[in-house]
Design an enzyme around this catalytic site. Structure first.
Site, PDB file in Angstrom:
ATOM      1  N   HIS A 109       0.816  -1.215   0.000  1.00 40.25           N
ATOM      2  CA  HIS A 109       0.000   0.000   0.000  1.00 40.25           C
ATOM      3  C   HIS A 109       0.851   1.268   0.000  1.00 40.25           C
ATOM      4  CE1 HIS A 109      -3.835  -2.200   1.625  1.00 40.25           C
ATOM      5  NE2 HIS A 109      -3.596  -2.432   0.354  1.00 40.25           N
ATOM      6  N   CYS A 117       6.160  11.958  -8.009  1.00 39.57           N
ATOM      7  CA  CYS A 117       5.721  13.056  -8.881  1.00 39.57           C
ATOM      8  C   CYS A 117       4.602  12.539  -9.785  1.00 39.57           C
ATOM      9  CB  CYS A 117       6.898  13.561  -9.720  1.00 39.57           C
ATOM     10  SG  CYS A 117       6.402  14.836 -10.904  1.00 39.57           S
ATOM     11  N   CYS A 136       9.675  18.977  -7.888  1.00 36.19           N
ATOM     12  CA  CYS A 136      10.171  17.630  -8.190  1.00 36.19           C
ATOM     13  C   CYS A 136      11.639  17.719  -8.610  1.00 36.19           C
ATOM     14  CB  CYS A 136       9.335  17.002  -9.312  1.00 36.19           C
ATOM     15  SG  CYS A 136      10.025  15.440  -9.901  1.00 36.19           S
ATOM     16  N   SER A 178      -7.692  -6.754   9.636  1.00 31.53           N
ATOM     17  CA  SER A 178      -9.114  -7.067   9.768  1.00 31.53           C
ATOM     18  C   SER A 178      -9.642  -7.866   8.578  1.00 31.53           C
ATOM     19  CB  SER A 178      -9.916  -5.771   9.910  1.00 31.53           C
ATOM     20  OG  SER A 178      -9.681  -4.937   8.784  1.00 31.53           O
ATOM     21  N   LEU A 203      -5.926  -9.892  17.078  1.00 29.91           N
ATOM     22  CA  LEU A 203      -6.535  -9.656  18.385  1.00 29.91           C
ATOM     23  C   LEU A 203      -7.902 -10.325  18.485  1.00 29.91           C
ATOM     24  CD1 LEU A 203      -5.617  -8.060  20.853  1.00 29.91           C
ATOM     25  CD2 LEU A 203      -6.779  -6.062  19.938  1.00 29.91           C
TER      26      LEU A 203
HETATM   27  P1  OAD Z   1      -7.613  -2.528  10.351  1.00 27.67           P
HETATM   28  O1  OAD Z   1      -7.642  -1.332  11.256  1.00 27.67           O
HETATM   29  O2  OAD Z   1      -8.758  -2.723   9.426  1.00 27.67           O
HETATM   30  O3  OAD Z   1      -7.476  -3.842  11.212  1.00 27.67           O
HETATM   31  C1  OAD Z   1      -6.510  -3.952  12.234  1.00 27.67           C
HETATM   32  C2  OAD Z   1      -6.724  -5.291  12.928  1.00 27.67           C
HETATM   33  O4  OAD Z   1      -5.708  -5.430  13.887  1.00 27.67           O
HETATM   34  C3  OAD Z   1      -8.065  -5.426  13.642  1.00 27.67           C
HETATM   35  O5  OAD Z   1      -8.687  -6.642  13.261  1.00 27.67           O
HETATM   36  C4  OAD Z   1      -7.684  -5.434  15.135  1.00 27.67           C
HETATM   37  O6  OAD Z   1      -8.482  -6.303  15.901  1.00 27.67           O
HETATM   38  C5  OAD Z   1      -6.268  -5.966  15.063  1.00 27.67           C
HETATM   39  N1  OAD Z   1      -5.418  -5.542  16.190  1.00 27.67           N
HETATM   40  C6  OAD Z   1      -5.460  -4.401  16.905  1.00 27.67           C
HETATM   41  N2  OAD Z   1      -4.485  -4.387  17.825  1.00 27.67           N
HETATM   42  C7  OAD Z   1      -3.797  -5.544  17.681  1.00 27.67           C
HETATM   43  C8  OAD Z   1      -2.663  -6.122  18.329  1.00 27.67           C
HETATM   44  N3  OAD Z   1      -2.033  -5.504  19.324  1.00 27.67           N
HETATM   45  N4  OAD Z   1      -2.232  -7.333  17.899  1.00 27.67           N
HETATM   46  C9  OAD Z   1      -2.858  -7.965  16.892  1.00 27.67           C
HETATM   47  N5  OAD Z   1      -3.933  -7.490  16.248  1.00 27.67           N
HETATM   48  C10 OAD Z   1      -4.383  -6.281  16.632  1.00 27.67           C
HETATM   49  O7  OAD Z   1      -6.232  -2.441   9.546  1.00 27.67           O
HETATM   50  P2  OAD Z   1      -5.789  -3.209   8.233  1.00 27.67           P
HETATM   51  O8  OAD Z   1      -6.419  -4.562   8.173  1.00 27.67           O
HETATM   52  O9  OAD Z   1      -4.323  -3.108   8.159  1.00 27.67           O
HETATM   53  O10 OAD Z   1      -5.390   0.707   3.232  1.00 27.67           O
HETATM   54  O11 OAD Z   1      -6.429  -2.296   7.119  1.00 27.67           O
HETATM   55  C11 OAD Z   1      -6.230  -2.639   5.777  1.00 27.67           C
HETATM   56  C12 OAD Z   1      -6.141  -1.412   4.927  1.00 27.67           C
HETATM   57  O12 OAD Z   1      -7.277  -0.586   5.107  1.00 27.67           O
HETATM   58  C13 OAD Z   1      -5.000  -0.484   5.250  1.00 27.67           C
HETATM   59  O13 OAD Z   1      -3.762  -0.863   4.687  1.00 27.67           O
HETATM   60  C14 OAD Z   1      -5.440   0.798   4.652  1.00 27.67           C
HETATM   61  C15 OAD Z   1      -6.855   0.795   5.184  1.00 27.67           C
HETATM   62  O14 OAD Z   1      -7.745   1.569   4.551  1.00 27.67           O
HETATM   63  C16 OAD Z   1      -4.974   1.750   2.497  1.00 27.67           C
HETATM   64  O15 OAD Z   1      -4.638   2.803   2.999  1.00 27.67           O
HETATM   65  C17 OAD Z   1      -4.985   1.504   1.032  1.00 27.67           C
END
Ligand code: OAD
Length: 237
Positions: A109, A117, A136, A178, A203
């Site tokens: 990502h 740029c 740039c 998630s 988690l």
């Molecule tokens: P999320 O915020 O959707 O999910 C984070 C997950 O981590 C959740 O399921 C929490 O339960 C879990 N969590 C929180 N604390 C934790 C811990 N200490 N240990 C283990 N798990 C824990 O984040 P992502 O799945 O990374 O995309 O989101 C995916 C994408 O959505 C991101 O990369 C971003 C966002 O929009 C872009 O920016 C393109």
């Protein structure tokens, strides 16, 4: 290394950096530092209000100076040395995997510490703010630099390398995500199709939980070291 697995793909998300002090995306009523995703993480948002989008990412970039990699990031650096093939795919745009020392890292990502740029596509490192009148270094145009971040509606990076690794893997581990954003959310299905063992470390059960052959729930700094430790001692599934 006594594990029966040789070719490993690990996918990480915001949860692995939570214990370093960076907020996740969906643990805060779907808001991201009080902004709706559509207001800051789409090309349309950047066209509409570049100042807001640059300010948002400038703040996130500045926040990196206040955090350090945690044990979960460090365990993945060690794990990388213990398998014939090991690819770490991260959805995170922070630099904590890189700072911990991971080498085979694919930040699908994008990266907060890079700018691009929009005219000549040159990618350069950036530690401070990107300003609206920045120049740039390659094409010398003014105001053409944007964060090197994949926004919603844009194509994630390194997809060819990621697909090749998934098609060849015998172990797929998803940590701290998630499972809501595709294509990353679909990686477990691909790994299942090629017969890999698939493990969710999070988690709580994520959206793709039923797809995984094994799931262990708890903070990444606890479940990740325990999981790789078990693999080393041959007691995991
Ligand atoms: P999320 O915020 O959707 O999910 C984070 C997950 O981590 C959740 O399921 C929490 O339960 C879990 N969590 C929180 N604390 C934790 C811990 N200490 N240990 C283990 N798990 C824990 O984040 P992502 O799945 O990374 O995309 O989101 C995916 C994408 O959505 C991101 O990369 C971003 C966002 O929009 C872009 O920016 C393109």
């Amino acid at each position: 290394m006594s594990s029966k697995y040789n070719k490993v793909v690990v996918l990480t998300g915001a949860g692995i950096s939570a214990e370093s002090g960076l907020s996740t995306f969906r643990d805060n009523n779907g808001l991201w530092d009080n902004h709706r995703v559509e207001d800051v993480a789409t090309p349309e948002a950047f066209d509409r209000d570049p100042e807001l989008v640059q300010r948002f990412y400038n703040m996130r970039r500045a926040a990196l100076k206040t955090v350090e990699p945690n044990l979960a990031h460090q365990v993945l650096v060690q794990a990388e040395k213990e398998f014939d093939a090991f690819i770490l795919v991260t959805q995170n745009v922070d630099d904590l995997h890189a700072r911990a020392g991971s080498q085979n890292l694919l930040p699908m990502h994008g990266e907060l510490l890079k700018q691009r740029c929009v005219q000549c596509h040159q990618i350069t490192a950036i530690m401070g703010d990107i300003t609206l009148d920045a120049v740039c270094v390659q094409c010398e145009r003014v105001g053409t630099l944007r964060p090197h971040i994949v926004w919603f509606g844009e194509m994630p990076l390194y997809m060819d390398a990621i697909m090749a690794a998934l098609m060849a893997c015998d172990l797929f581990v998803s940590v701290g995500t998630s499972g809501t954003v595709y294509p990353a959310a679909g990686f477990v299905e691909i790994a299942n199709q090629v017969g890999a063992h698939t493990v969710e470390l999070n988690l709580e059960p994520g959206d793709q939980n039923s797809q995984f052959k094994q799931s262990i729930h708890g903070p990444a700094s606890e479940v990740l070291p325990a999981f790789f430790n078990q693999l080393n001692h041959g007691t995991a599934q």
